[in-house]
Design an enzyme around this catalytic site. Sequence first.
Site, PDB file in Angstrom:
ATOM      1  N   PHE A 196       0.859  -1.184   0.000  1.00  0.00           N
ATOM      2  CA  PHE A 196       0.000   0.000   0.000  1.00  0.00           C
ATOM      3  C   PHE A 196       0.894   1.233   0.000  1.00  0.00           C
ATOM      4  O   PHE A 196       1.686   1.435   0.914  1.00  0.00           O
ATOM      5  CB  PHE A 196      -0.931   0.050   1.217  1.00  0.00           C
ATOM      6  N   LYS A 227       2.490  10.069   7.857  1.00  0.00           N
ATOM      7  CA  LYS A 227       1.728   9.716   9.064  1.00  0.00           C
ATOM      8  C   LYS A 227       2.227  10.330  10.383  1.00  0.00           C
ATOM      9  O   LYS A 227       1.785  11.394  10.764  1.00  0.00           O
ATOM     10  CB  LYS A 227       1.592   8.200   9.166  1.00  0.00           C
ATOM     11  N   ASP A 261       9.406   2.928   1.697  1.00  0.00           N
ATOM     12  CA  ASP A 261       8.221   3.647   2.148  1.00  0.00           C
ATOM     13  C   ASP A 261       8.084   3.445   3.653  1.00  0.00           C
ATOM     14  O   ASP A 261       7.653   2.395   4.120  1.00  0.00           O
ATOM     15  CB  ASP A 261       6.985   3.116   1.407  1.00  0.00           C
TER      16      ASP A 261
HETATM   17  C1  LIG Z   1      -0.896   5.433   4.815  1.00  0.00           C
HETATM   18  C2  LIG Z   1       0.191   5.037   3.905  1.00  0.00           C
HETATM   19  C3  LIG Z   1       0.410   5.715   2.694  1.00  0.00           C
HETATM   20  C4  LIG Z   1      -0.505   6.818   2.213  1.00  0.00           C
HETATM   21  O1  LIG Z   1      -0.481   7.918   3.059  1.00  0.00           O
HETATM   22  P1  LIG Z   1      -1.656   9.015   2.955  1.00  0.00           P
HETATM   23  O2  LIG Z   1      -1.194  10.082   3.892  1.00  0.00           O
HETATM   24  O3  LIG Z   1      -2.905   8.343   3.400  1.00  0.00           O
HETATM   25  O4  LIG Z   1      -1.729   9.466   1.570  1.00  0.00           O
HETATM   26  C5  LIG Z   1       1.492   5.332   1.919  1.00  0.00           C
HETATM   27  N1  LIG Z   1       2.308   4.341   2.292  1.00  0.00           N
HETATM   28  C6  LIG Z   1       2.115   3.661   3.450  1.00  0.00           C
HETATM   29  C7  LIG Z   1       3.071   2.575   3.816  1.00  0.00           C
HETATM   30  C8  LIG Z   1       1.049   3.970   4.279  1.00  0.00           C
HETATM   31  O5  LIG Z   1       0.845   3.281   5.395  1.00  0.00           O
END
Ligand SMILES: *Cc1c(COP(=O)(O)O)cnc(C)c1O
Length: 430
Positions: free
Chosen positions: A149, A261, A234
Amino acid sequence: MNDTQTAAAPTPQQGWLDRYDSSLMGVFGAPQRALVRGNGCYVEDADGKQYLDLLGGIAVNSLGHAHPALVAAVSEQLATLGHVSNFFTSPAQVQLAERLLALAGAPQGSKVFFANSGAEANEAAFKLARRNSDPAAGRTRILALEGAFHGRTMGALALTAKPAYREPFEPLPAGVEHLPFGDVDALLAAVDETVAAVFLEPIQGEAGVRPLPEGYLRAAREATRAAGALLVIDEVQTGIGRTGKWFASEGVLPDAMTLAKGLGGGLPVGALITFGETTSGLLAAGMHGTTFGGNPVAAAAALATLSVLDSGEVLASVRAIGSYLRREIAAMDAVAEVRGEGLLIGIDLTDDVAPAAVAAALDAGFIINSTGPATLRLAPPLILTAEQAGRFLQALPGILASARAAASAPADAGRAAPSSAPGTITEGKQ
Ligand SMILES: *Cc1c(COP(=O)(O)O)cnc(C)c1O
């Protein structure tokens, strides 16, 4: 809801939920509660019920709610200088970039681009990957993993694996392939001179807190370096202390890292860090931008978050309380497996009752989350105390029993009965 006995006027909360339903787009489904205030690790709904927040706005509220240091930093910055465009800079923006580069152990020539979310940080990283492509030489592929994700904007969505998220929006930007999760052989077979970049989450958060196997990141580092591909890590969910380390990938230096986040402690801040001069030069003047990214208030929030996490043994506490929670939960009856690191915890249940457990937990005064039919996720504030963790541990067997009862009851029986779940918090607010 709870209005079977009486047709009385809706509660304040029901009023907000009804108004939400008529005015907010339906993409998130119905909200579970309308929350009106928070303090520390607790929040309160519009009817005055308190909850111990074990989700932290999905790994965002690192310092809990209304943390005095965050409130002071944001208020002071907003009262001094709230927003400037990126035709200008501000001390907070520069200080935050320097601080992130130092924390990430980034070498000379490394740089930061500020965004407002995880998707935006990954969108920037996707453009970086395109800049490392060379169609004439056959270098066009971008690799990510099954279960990945990376966000919901079109580039980030192309990196995200879940068909239900992707299919309504195809065609997505081309060139992304998803490899089997955690399979080093598949990775080594796929990474060659045709690959522009590999995107990895050290622990897949949305997929149910699935850590990459030991040695995988290191293997990815070596293979991408040898092939001239970028390694993009990420850390949007895992970064900034969530796992009890500043970064879950500590020990492996990537070419790029994305954050969001927890970085702003609740304010929207995202970042792309590029490692070294060559990679940092791929996005040159005019190639990317944002109006809000790096704004002084967001930067001040992130600086305050980092300075609280850097003091008072917070990260050591994240590791200790995380192990305590995992150890105790793993010993519970209805639990099949517990995963994660620090305060990012995935719990596989023996039955498909995770959504019912979320509802039963709410009734019992706890906010938790399910990432799938049998999987729960905890991502509480990093300031969670052992006493608060203990309260949840005491209530969890009852919550899981209620969930199983609710899941096996007739479909119209509604949510788990509050009376069958112990541990309702009445003294929560500090
Ligand atoms: C939540 C998340 C995203 C997306 O972040 P948003 O602020 O919701 O756009 C991308 N990568 C990872 C691993 C995430 O947990």
